[in-house]
Write a protein that holds these residues in place. Structure first.
Motif: not given
Length: 207
Positions: A83-101
């Motif tokens: 994860a980008d060190s500047d990425a927000s918690l929401r962005d990180r959660v969304a990235a995991i969900i989108d990648t799995l989807y």
């Protein structure tokens, strides 16, 4: 489904090519979703090989399925980038969900779901009948936990809640992917957004 054979041997170059062909054939067959495809003997016949050839390369069905799982793990090793060190918690959660989807609809994922559906559900029985396969599945689980902990590195989140969320997400995403495949009337973009919001709130929240 399980067959006992001699231990697998280290392949030479020609043997490595045969091994690769068998693994690719297995993934194609398993991705069809046909329950009958979970047969090392059948897969060997599909590529014009014998069960003895499978035994020579993998030892037995357990070794074969473990190798199939390992192959898909290697392919997906770089799907989740740090994860980008500047990425927000929401962005990180969304990235995991989108990648799995997206990833759970890929042929390799369908192949593994079909294989897992045919394996024993009870851990003790799985470990007794398919010890190498069980070890590979366990390794997958540990790798996934590590991926999720890395994904939230640098954020002030409870590691125990990260573990709980990591345990929840794969099953939740399989449900959404199943809905997509079945042609759900539900708006799955709204469902993903709702799941993201819920997980972010939980990771941010205090008791």
């Amino acid at each position: 489904m399980a067959d006992v054979a001699a231990p697998a041997r280290r392949p030479n170059r020609r043997g490595q090519a045969t091994r690769e062909n068998m693994l690719e054939a297995a993934l194609r067959s398993l991705a069809s979703g046909d329950p009958g495809s979970v047969s090392a003997n059948r897969i060997a016949k599909d590529i014009g090989a014998t069960w003895g050839a499978v035994q020579y390369q993998f030892g037995d069905a357990d070794g074969f399925w473990a190798a199939v799982l390992h192959r898909t793990a290697e392919r997906r090793a770089h799907v989740f980038t740090p994860a980008d060190s500047d990425a927000s918690l929401r962005d990180r959660v969304a990235a995991i969900i989108d990648t799995l989807y997206d990833g759970l609809a890929e042929p390799d994922s369908r192949a593994i779901e079909n294989l897992r559906a045919a394996l024993p559900r009870d851990h003790a029985e799985l470990e007794r009948l398919y010890p190498q396969t069980a070890a590979e599945l366990y390794s997958w689980g540990q790798s996934w936990l590590a991926i999720c902990h890395d994904a939230f590195a640098g954020l002030d989140v409870d590691p125990e809640r990260v573990r709980e969320v990591a345990t929840l997400i794969p099953g939740a995403m399989r449900g959404l992917v199943s809905e997509r495949q079945l042609g759900s009337y539900a708006d799955l973009d709204v469902a993903r957004r709702g799941l993201t919001n819920a997980l972010v709130a939980y990771l941010q929240g205090a008791d």
